[in-house]
Scaffold this active site. Structure first.
Site, PDB file in Angstrom:
ATOM      1  N   ASP A  58     -15.148 -69.217  49.508  1.00 25.05           N
ATOM      2  CA  ASP A  58     -15.639 -68.819  48.203  1.00 25.05           C
ATOM      3  C   ASP A  58     -15.771 -70.041  47.286  1.00 25.05           C
ATOM      4  O   ASP A  58     -16.516 -70.956  47.608  1.00 25.05           O
ATOM      5  CB  ASP A  58     -14.734 -67.736  47.605  1.00 25.05           C
ATOM      6  CG  ASP A  58     -15.393 -67.038  46.418  1.00 25.05           C
ATOM      7  OD1 ASP A  58     -16.247 -66.173  46.655  1.00 25.05           O
ATOM      8  OD2 ASP A  58     -15.074 -67.384  45.270  1.00 25.05           O
ATOM      9  N   TYR A 192     -16.790 -70.629  36.941  1.00 22.53           N
ATOM     10  CA  TYR A 192     -18.088 -69.966  36.808  1.00 22.53           C
ATOM     11  C   TYR A 192     -18.860 -70.498  35.610  1.00 22.53           C
ATOM     12  O   TYR A 192     -20.093 -70.539  35.620  1.00 22.53           O
ATOM     13  CB  TYR A 192     -17.887 -68.456  36.660  1.00 22.53           C
ATOM     14  CG  TYR A 192     -17.323 -67.793  37.884  1.00 22.53           C
ATOM     15  CD1 TYR A 192     -18.167 -67.312  38.875  1.00 22.53           C
ATOM     16  CD2 TYR A 192     -15.955 -67.657  38.065  1.00 22.53           C
ATOM     17  CE1 TYR A 192     -17.670 -66.697  40.015  1.00 22.53           C
ATOM     18  CE2 TYR A 192     -15.439 -67.045  39.195  1.00 22.53           C
ATOM     19  CZ  TYR A 192     -16.301 -66.574  40.168  1.00 22.53           C
ATOM     20  OH  TYR A 192     -15.792 -65.989  41.293  1.00 22.53           O
ATOM     21  N   HIS A 257     -15.556 -59.903  52.373  1.00 17.48           N
ATOM     22  CA  HIS A 257     -15.519 -61.186  51.687  1.00 17.48           C
ATOM     23  C   HIS A 257     -14.256 -61.984  51.974  1.00 17.48           C
ATOM     24  O   HIS A 257     -14.318 -63.192  52.190  1.00 17.48           O
ATOM     25  CB  HIS A 257     -15.656 -60.962  50.186  1.00 17.48           C
ATOM     26  CG  HIS A 257     -15.645 -62.225  49.384  1.00 17.48           C
ATOM     27  ND1 HIS A 257     -16.641 -63.170  49.467  1.00 17.48           N
ATOM     28  CD2 HIS A 257     -14.742 -62.720  48.491  1.00 17.48           C
ATOM     29  CE1 HIS A 257     -16.371 -64.189  48.654  1.00 17.48           C
ATOM     30  NE2 HIS A 257     -15.228 -63.931  48.054  1.00 17.48           N
TER      31      HIS A 257
END
Length: 278
Positions: A58, A192, A257
């Protein structure tokens, strides 16, 4: 780590800045890819490690791609999971380039979690340390895992408490909760908030290839494997063009995930089988 350590490897898994036992700088601009890769290089220098095998998942995978672009001489080989190399997201390139957050907004709408995270203070109301236990259960059990991303309303009514999947224990949840109760979520969210800045910083590498031997592992139910156009990119030659030393792509059926937890033994063996070649 235990799987590899019992086979003679020294394993290092640092908490990245803003997570776990590290410091969490208050400035959003302190979480760029340059900062994080710089931390990793400094760690290798401190441990007197000239080169390492790198494994990412990730955001760790994104940082690993940047590490291999910026400092390939420090990486013997790479195993990345979940997030493929995505030049159009990671690097400002070409006259038609669109900043990542604008790209995600156009593709998935303004409520897409990456877009909602951009304004400081807004996400923090939802991701408050006091909500850590509920949030961790939702993130690990409902969001991202099987083709679903976190939407705007992550409340108890929408995601009622459900039994944990077999790969996750209450002790796991409690460990993560304790960490985030201490640190809060702002450091993690700040990654982010640097999507667009990372693209600008990486512009000098617009035409660069990832020149590190690489193995890529993903679950076929992972949301990142179901982004628009990503499977064609991975399997039809685009990925290999960007990562010329790509050795193998492994797609694990039925995995979501959090593949390193869902299929821990299988993923560990894939890592070992690759790095033992070197």
């Amino acid at each position: 780590m235990e799987y590899l350590a019992t086979r003679g490897y020294r394993c290092v898994a640092p908490d990245l800045r803003g997570y776990g036992g590290t410091t969490a700088p208050p400035d959003v601009a302190s979480y760029t890819a340059f900062h994080i890769v710089g931390d990793l290089v400094a760690l290798l220098d401190t441990l007197e490690l000239a080169k390492v095998f790198l494994v990412g998942h990730d955001w760790g995978a994104i940082i690993a791609w940047y590490m291999c672009l910026f400092r390939p001489e420090r990486v013997t080989a790479l195993v990345n999971t979940s997030v493929a190399f995505m030049r159009h997201i990671m690097i400002r390139t070409g006259p038609d380039f669109v900043n990542p957050i604008e790209y995600f907004k156009r593709a998935y709408g303004p409520n897409y979690y990456k877009c909602r995270f951009q304004e400081p203070g807004v996400a923090e109301k939802q991701f408050a340390p006091a909500h850590a236990k509920r949030l961790m259960r939702q993130l690990l059990c409902h969001c991202f895992s099987h083709g679903v991303f976190c939407d705007e309303e992550m409340d108890d009514n929408k995601f009622p408490t459900s039994p944990l999947p077999p790969w996750l224990t209450e002790a796991d949840i409690d460990y993560f909760v304790t960490s985030f109760e201490k640190t809060g979520f702002t450091g993690a969210i700040n990654y982010y908030r640097n999507f667009d800045k990372n693209c600008e910083l990486a512009a000098p590498w617009a035409d660069a290839k990832v020149q590190v031997p690489t193995k890529y592992i993903v679950g076929d139910d992972d949301i990142t494997y179901n982004f628009e156009g990503i499977q064609e990119y991975i399997h039809a030659g685009g990925f290999k063009e960007d990562v010329p030393l790509l050795d193998e792509v492994v797609v694990i059926p039925g995995a979501g995930h959090f593949i390193q937890q869902e299929r821990a033994q299988e993923v560990s063996k894939h890592i070992y089988d690759f790095i033992i070649k070197f």
